[in-house]
Design a protein around this motif. Structure first.
Motif, PDB file in Angstrom:
ATOM      1  N   TYR A 275       1.284  -7.257 -11.513  1.00 18.61           N
ATOM      2  CA  TYR A 275       2.722  -7.016 -11.633  1.00 18.61           C
ATOM      3  C   TYR A 275       3.162  -6.935 -13.097  1.00 18.61           C
ATOM      4  O   TYR A 275       4.119  -6.261 -13.422  1.00 18.61           O
ATOM      5  CB  TYR A 275       3.472  -8.121 -10.887  1.00 18.61           C
ATOM      6  N   THR A 276       2.449  -7.639 -13.958  1.00 15.84           N
ATOM      7  CA  THR A 276       2.786  -7.593 -15.383  1.00 15.84           C
ATOM      8  C   THR A 276       1.679  -6.859 -16.151  1.00 15.84           C
ATOM      9  O   THR A 276       0.533  -6.784 -15.701  1.00 15.84           O
ATOM     10  CB  THR A 276       2.897  -9.017 -15.955  1.00 15.84           C
ATOM     11  N   ASN A 277       2.016  -6.354 -17.316  1.00 19.75           N
ATOM     12  CA  ASN A 277       1.011  -5.685 -18.153  1.00 19.75           C
ATOM     13  C   ASN A 277      -0.099  -6.645 -18.556  1.00 19.75           C
ATOM     14  O   ASN A 277      -1.253  -6.253 -18.722  1.00 19.75           O
ATOM     15  CB  ASN A 277       1.671  -5.084 -19.391  1.00 19.75           C
ATOM     16  N   GLU A 278       0.297  -7.929 -18.713  1.00 17.70           N
ATOM     17  CA  GLU A 278      -0.676  -8.967 -19.053  1.00 17.70           C
ATOM     18  C   GLU A 278      -1.827  -8.996 -18.039  1.00 17.70           C
ATOM     19  O   GLU A 278      -2.997  -9.058 -18.406  1.00 17.70           O
ATOM     20  CB  GLU A 278       0.074 -10.299 -18.978  1.00 17.70           C
ATOM     21  N   VAL A 279      -1.462  -8.974 -16.746  1.00 16.68           N
ATOM     22  CA  VAL A 279      -2.497  -9.001 -15.706  1.00 16.68           C
ATOM     23  C   VAL A 279      -3.254  -7.678 -15.674  1.00 16.68           C
ATOM     24  O   VAL A 279      -4.466  -7.650 -15.440  1.00 16.68           O
ATOM     25  CB  VAL A 279      -1.884  -9.355 -14.333  1.00 16.68           C
ATOM     26  N   LYS A 280      -2.570  -6.574 -15.942  1.00 20.18           N
ATOM     27  CA  LYS A 280      -3.270  -5.287 -15.995  1.00 20.18           C
ATOM     28  C   LYS A 280      -4.350  -5.321 -17.077  1.00 20.18           C
ATOM     29  O   LYS A 280      -5.447  -4.812 -16.894  1.00 20.18           O
ATOM     30  CB  LYS A 280      -2.279  -4.142 -16.284  1.00 20.18           C
ATOM     31  N   GLU A 281      -4.020  -5.919 -18.205  1.00 20.95           N
ATOM     32  CA  GLU A 281      -4.982  -5.985 -19.305  1.00 20.95           C
ATOM     33  C   GLU A 281      -6.082  -7.007 -19.053  1.00 20.95           C
ATOM     34  O   GLU A 281      -7.266  -6.723 -19.188  1.00 20.95           O
ATOM     35  CB  GLU A 281      -4.264  -6.379 -20.600  1.00 20.95           C
TER      36      GLU A 281
ATOM     37  N   ILE B  79      -7.105  -2.779 -18.492  1.00 19.57           N
ATOM     38  CA  ILE B  79      -6.421  -1.559 -18.922  1.00 19.57           C
ATOM     39  C   ILE B  79      -6.205  -1.696 -20.437  1.00 19.57           C
ATOM     40  O   ILE B  79      -5.610  -2.679 -20.895  1.00 19.57           O
ATOM     41  CB  ILE B  79      -5.059  -1.391 -18.213  1.00 19.57           C
ATOM     42  N   PRO B  80      -6.691  -0.722 -21.224  1.00 15.17           N
ATOM     43  CA  PRO B  80      -6.528  -0.830 -22.680  1.00 15.17           C
ATOM     44  C   PRO B  80      -5.041  -0.890 -23.057  1.00 15.17           C
ATOM     45  O   PRO B  80      -4.228  -0.157 -22.485  1.00 15.17           O
ATOM     46  CB  PRO B  80      -7.157   0.467 -23.204  1.00 15.17           C
ATOM     47  N   SER B  81      -4.727  -1.734 -24.010  1.00 11.24           N
ATOM     48  CA  SER B  81      -3.318  -1.892 -24.389  1.00 11.24           C
ATOM     49  C   SER B  81      -2.757  -0.581 -24.957  1.00 11.24           C
ATOM     50  O   SER B  81      -1.565  -0.316 -24.837  1.00 11.24           O
ATOM     51  CB  SER B  81      -3.151  -3.034 -25.397  1.00 11.24           C
ATOM     52  N   GLU B  82      -3.629   0.281 -25.528  1.00 15.34           N
ATOM     53  CA  GLU B  82      -3.140   1.564 -26.054  1.00 15.34           C
ATOM     54  C   GLU B  82      -2.518   2.401 -24.926  1.00 15.34           C
ATOM     55  O   GLU B  82      -1.495   3.061 -25.115  1.00 15.34           O
ATOM     56  CB  GLU B  82      -4.271   2.405 -26.679  1.00 15.34           C
ATOM     57  N   ILE B  83      -3.194   2.388 -23.769  1.00 18.96           N
ATOM     58  CA  ILE B  83      -2.667   3.161 -22.625  1.00 18.96           C
ATOM     59  C   ILE B  83      -1.295   2.627 -22.239  1.00 18.96           C
ATOM     60  O   ILE B  83      -0.349   3.383 -22.027  1.00 18.96           O
ATOM     61  CB  ILE B  83      -3.626   3.045 -21.409  1.00 18.96           C
ATOM     62  N   LEU B  84      -1.196   1.293 -22.138  1.00 17.91           N
ATOM     63  CA  LEU B  84       0.076   0.693 -21.741  1.00 17.91           C
ATOM     64  C   LEU B  84       1.165   0.981 -22.765  1.00 17.91           C
ATOM     65  O   LEU B  84       2.329   1.158 -22.426  1.00 17.91           O
ATOM     66  CB  LEU B  84      -0.090  -0.815 -21.532  1.00 17.91           C
TER      67      LEU B  84
ATOM     68  N   GLN C 144      -2.407   8.207 -16.187  1.00 15.20           N
ATOM     69  CA  GLN C 144      -3.595   7.589 -16.778  1.00 15.20           C
ATOM     70  C   GLN C 144      -3.786   6.155 -16.297  1.00 15.20           C
ATOM     71  O   GLN C 144      -4.885   5.721 -15.981  1.00 15.20           O
ATOM     72  CB  GLN C 144      -3.510   7.551 -18.319  1.00 15.20           C
ATOM     73  N   CYS C 145      -2.692   5.412 -16.277  1.00 14.19           N
ATOM     74  CA  CYS C 145      -2.791   4.019 -15.875  1.00 14.19           C
ATOM     75  C   CYS C 145      -3.198   3.923 -14.401  1.00 14.19           C
ATOM     76  O   CYS C 145      -4.063   3.124 -14.034  1.00 14.19           O
ATOM     77  CB  CYS C 145      -1.465   3.303 -16.130  1.00 14.19           C
ATOM     78  N   ALA C 146      -2.585   4.757 -13.547  1.00 11.44           N
ATOM     79  CA  ALA C 146      -2.933   4.738 -12.115  1.00 11.44           C
ATOM     80  C   ALA C 146      -4.420   5.030 -11.923  1.00 11.44           C
ATOM     81  O   ALA C 146      -5.093   4.409 -11.086  1.00 11.44           O
ATOM     82  CB  ALA C 146      -2.092   5.765 -11.363  1.00 11.44           C
ATOM     83  N   LYS C 147      -4.935   5.982 -12.716  1.00 13.92           N
ATOM     84  CA  LYS C 147      -6.340   6.365 -12.611  1.00 13.92           C
ATOM     85  C   LYS C 147      -7.242   5.179 -12.947  1.00 13.92           C
ATOM     86  O   LYS C 147      -8.139   4.808 -12.176  1.00 13.92           O
ATOM     87  CB  LYS C 147      -6.591   7.535 -13.561  1.00 13.92           C
ATOM     88  N   LEU C 148      -6.970   4.539 -14.102  1.00 20.40           N
ATOM     89  CA  LEU C 148      -7.820   3.429 -14.535  1.00 20.40           C
ATOM     90  C   LEU C 148      -7.686   2.229 -13.596  1.00 20.40           C
ATOM     91  O   LEU C 148      -8.665   1.537 -13.311  1.00 20.40           O
ATOM     92  CB  LEU C 148      -7.470   3.027 -15.967  1.00 20.40           C
ATOM     93  N   LEU C 149      -6.462   1.965 -13.124  1.00 25.71           N
ATOM     94  CA  LEU C 149      -6.267   0.836 -12.211  1.00 25.71           C
ATOM     95  C   LEU C 149      -7.131   1.015 -10.959  1.00 25.71           C
ATOM     96  O   LEU C 149      -7.783   0.072 -10.491  1.00 25.71           O
ATOM     97  CB  LEU C 149      -4.789   0.714 -11.804  1.00 25.71           C
ATOM     98  N   ALA C 150      -7.134   2.220 -10.410  1.00 23.35           N
ATOM     99  CA  ALA C 150      -7.916   2.480  -9.197  1.00 23.35           C
ATOM    100  C   ALA C 150      -9.412   2.307  -9.474  1.00 23.35           C
ATOM    101  O   ALA C 150     -10.141   1.688  -8.690  1.00 23.35           O
ATOM    102  CB  ALA C 150      -7.618   3.891  -8.674  1.00 23.35           C
ATOM    103  N   GLU C 151      -9.849   2.854 -10.597  1.00 21.40           N
ATOM    104  CA  GLU C 151     -11.279   2.771 -10.925  1.00 21.40           C
ATOM    105  C   GLU C 151     -11.695   1.329 -11.208  1.00 21.40           C
ATOM    106  O   GLU C 151     -12.738   0.867 -10.740  1.00 21.40           O
ATOM    107  CB  GLU C 151     -11.579   3.666 -12.144  1.00 21.40           C
ATOM    108  N   HIS C 152     -10.855   0.614 -11.950  1.00 18.41           N
ATOM    109  CA  HIS C 152     -11.239  -0.738 -12.345  1.00 18.41           C
ATOM    110  C   HIS C 152     -11.156  -1.728 -11.181  1.00 18.41           C
ATOM    111  O   HIS C 152     -12.000  -2.620 -11.074  1.00 18.41           O
ATOM    112  CB  HIS C 152     -10.376  -1.214 -13.522  1.00 18.41           C
ATOM    113  N   VAL C 153     -10.154  -1.586 -10.312  1.00 15.08           N
ATOM    114  CA  VAL C 153     -10.075  -2.532  -9.192  1.00 15.08           C
ATOM    115  C   VAL C 153     -11.262  -2.307  -8.252  1.00 15.08           C
ATOM    116  O   VAL C 153     -11.774  -3.238  -7.637  1.00 15.08           O
ATOM    117  CB  VAL C 153      -8.725  -2.444  -8.431  1.00 15.08           C
ATOM    118  N   ARG C 154     -11.697  -1.057  -8.182  1.00 17.88           N
ATOM    119  CA  ARG C 154     -12.879  -0.743  -7.376  1.00 17.88           C
ATOM    120  C   ARG C 154     -14.091  -1.499  -7.935  1.00 17.88           C
ATOM    121  O   ARG C 154     -14.866  -2.106  -7.182  1.00 17.88           O
ATOM    122  CB  ARG C 154     -13.105   0.778  -7.409  1.00 17.88           C
ATOM    123  N   ASN C 155     -14.247  -1.492  -9.245  1.00 20.37           N
ATOM    124  CA  ASN C 155     -15.367  -2.200  -9.874  1.00 20.37           C
ATOM    125  C   ASN C 155     -15.213  -3.707  -9.783  1.00 20.37           C
ATOM    126  O   ASN C 155     -16.154  -4.413  -9.405  1.00 20.37           O
ATOM    127  CB  ASN C 155     -15.477  -1.813 -11.353  1.00 20.37           C
ATOM    128  N   VAL C 156     -14.037  -4.204 -10.128  1.00 16.14           N
ATOM    129  CA  VAL C 156     -13.814  -5.656 -10.164  1.00 16.14           C
ATOM    130  C   VAL C 156     -14.051  -6.273  -8.789  1.00 16.14           C
ATOM    131  O   VAL C 156     -14.652  -7.327  -8.665  1.00 16.14           O
ATOM    132  CB  VAL C 156     -12.392  -5.970 -10.688  1.00 16.14           C
TER     133      VAL C 156
END
Lengths: 414, 414
Positions: free
Chosen positions: A306-312, A317-322, A331-343
């Protein structure tokens, strides 16, 4: 046979309860092919009940009453109908014995007014009450059938199924079968759907086609009548095919299906797991999926970022993207999907980021939504949407859209 | 004022939905002191709708219609009433602009039949639809007020509260003030609450006290009548004080408060943040909190640790704990709360682990629930519960219990 349902009880007029009896009976009668043209609710008042019955007599030949069969002074359905159809009320010996047995069993003292519950209209067919004391009854006078059922659903429903339904089936002259099927659509509005099938709607007769919209979905209920159930199903098939030819890409299921049960069913059928990164939707996507008991096979879990802190911190998620594209971005939606899949080590990663409102965020207006879907060996897809409505509506539509998009992807993968 | 409610829609006569609009409106009208003597349900059929209106005109001076204001061919309430009261239908410019804006915003194409939704009865008071496209309207002709409201409850309910209720209040001749207040309780059953205040319930007259139970909560609706609003409020205050003296520790809020809005309000008042680790509840705790617009200040995020894999990988629960005590255990709840607090950098960490059912898990039966609450510098508390009900009920009660427990903790911290 044309029916009218009359519910008797002031608690309904005060809004203490909803008239769910009318819903139950309407479904049951529809299945029997009996038309229901009116529901009426009236209070515990003799004069107004008489008025309601007089009106119903002019427009129905089956009048089903629910409520007002109890032991107290304000229960007056039987007495009123008896006066209207000029019949006596007589003690039904079987009902009386069953009431006496109930009091003996529960070691309580039977009061005089409990006997009143064993009174039935003289000459009526008595309908047994397996879950309470007041029996139901049915009586035909001058071509109109009066059926009296108790008010509490847990008494009325089984009485209808076990005793009233067979009684009505016996009355129905020809055994016309009524078969119905609900087609469920997503991604198309009600008016667009109706425009696409306008000619079918206009020349409908058998099956009938009834559209209904709600919560971002549209359904079409097809109802066919035929003396043979198989022929009725064939009529449904033909109409469904004609509809599917026009708008098949929006059809996701039938009858009691939901996008969530459908997605769970397809995930399990494909042996695939899913995990969600939810910003906009705050956990609702995963919550809806995990309502379904078989969820533990397919749902790995999720991150409510819910917060950028948790996204990072949790989803890397790189802070540059945010800072540049922002949290609400493709871009953020793309990385979130890819990273949650990995995590979460899932086959499918899905992400929801956007602005639920009411205020804009990062200069993007409420309703801006990005949904990412990541799988192994395929390019991650990102859907950019602009949804209307309040916070909850935007979130609901987003998670339904997510389900639909994953269903499409699973279908394409076959 | 005597009212009749007419719901228009074949979906009601087919039993696809229950007439919950009649329940809602009946409650609302009862509060205004307006009698409701009949509910009628009629299908999407001009002739039968006309019949129903003709009957209602003989017995009511306020007729409220729900449904049939949509864009499609079978939506015919406005057209029928217009013919009966001999008024034209005219475009309401504000409604039309709002419909056009909706289509522009969502980048969809507006079809001709959508314009139909902006038509209103000439000379009527237009009731704004904040959650949909079809406006409502009210018009008095020959001493009878006709009020037309949309069918979907999430459009109709706010329209009634915001626009129709004030309109009716203005119409009511005598201004006896009806003031009501709902007290909301958690953690006490309905029968226990009634036992505690039995004498108050027995001698109630003004205010009246109406208990209602649902979803693990109990409410008491106090309703006072007085010519002065201030005096009516005083009557409410006195009764509330008498009740609070007995069961104050279970009172969590008033009127439209929910445990979630209350928790959000207290978190923001204390300047505290929260994060949740949700196994049992699959994200619903965070989802319910983030429905509230101010959530972004207080909710850091959460981890839906539906599988042990996610508990280990994302929340660092040692595999020994999962293998020995199990995921459904006090120890696991404790660590989940502490770790999610750290991972998401929140002031308060809360965890939900348990068995939603229907099947047992790790040898623990459905309804077994552990809730952990971790804060800085205090010992982590774990609540062990045994909840009854189906999956959804168990999850709902668990998240409400979690809210109530955090509220207690915040109150103690002051």
């Amino acid at each position: 046979m044309n029916a009218e349902l009359i519910a008797v009880g002031s608690e309904l007029l005060l809004g203490q309860i909803a008239n769910t009896n009318a819903q139950f009976l309407s479904q049951q009668l529809a299945e029997l092919g009996i038309n229901v043209y009116f529901h009426t609710v009236v209070g515990d008042n003799v004069h107004r009940l008489e008025q309601a019955v007089n009106i119903a007599q002019t427009r129905a030949n089956l009048i089903i009453f629910t409520g007002g069969l109890g032991p107290t002074k304000d229960d007056l359905t039987k007495e009123t109908i008896a006066r209207i159809v000029k019949r006596e009320l007589v003690i039904d010996e079987e009902a009386l014995r069953s009431i006496e047995a109930y009091y003996a069993r529960t070691k309580r003292t039977m009061t005089e007014n409990n006997k009143k519950q064993a009174l039935v209209l003289s000459g009526s067919v008595v309908l047994k009450n397996d879950y309470g004391m007041a029996p139901g009854m049915a009586l035909t006078v001058d071509g109109i059938t009066y059926m009296l059922l108790p008010g509490p659903p847990k008494e009325m429903n089984p009485m209808f199924i076990r005793y009233a339904r067979p009684f009505l089936l016996g009355k129905l002259k020809q055994h016309e079968r009524i078969e119905s099927r609900v087609l469920r659509f997503f991604g198309i509005g009600e008016s667009q759907l109706e425009t696409e099938i306008e000619d079918l709607l206009e020349r409908q007769s058998n099956p009938t086609i009834a559209p209904l919209a709600g919560d971002g979905e549209v359904t079409l209920r097809l109802t066919a009548k035929h003396s043979s159930a198989i022929e009725a199903q064939k009529l449904l098939d033909e109409t469904e095919q004609a509809i599917v030819k026009r708008v098949g890409q929006y059809l996701y299921g039938y009858n009691e299906d939901t996008l969530f049960t459908k997605l769970m069913e397809r995930l399990n059928a494909h042996g695939k797991t899913i995990a969600a990164a939810e910003s906009l939707t705050g956990g609702r996507f995963t919550a809806e999926l995990t309502v379904i008991p078989s969820a533990s096979k397919a749902v790995k879990g999720g991150i409510v970022c819910y917060t950028n802190e948790v996204k990072e911190r949790v989803l890397f998620i790189p802070s540059e993207i945010l800072e540049t594209a922002g949290a609400v971005s493709e871009q953020c939606a793309k990385l979130l999907a890819e990273h949650v899949r990995n995590v979460c080590q899932a086959d499918i990663g899905i992400s929801f980021t956007g602005v639920a409102g009411p205020d804009p965020l990062e200069g993007k207006q409420a309703g801006t939504v990005y949904i990412g879907i990541a799988t192994a060996g395929q390019e991650t897809e990102v859907h950019a949407l602009m949804l209307a409505g309040d916070r909850e509506t935007i979130r609901t539509r987003a998670i339904k859209y997510g389900c639909f998009a994953v269903l499409k992807r699973l279908a394409a993968a076959v």
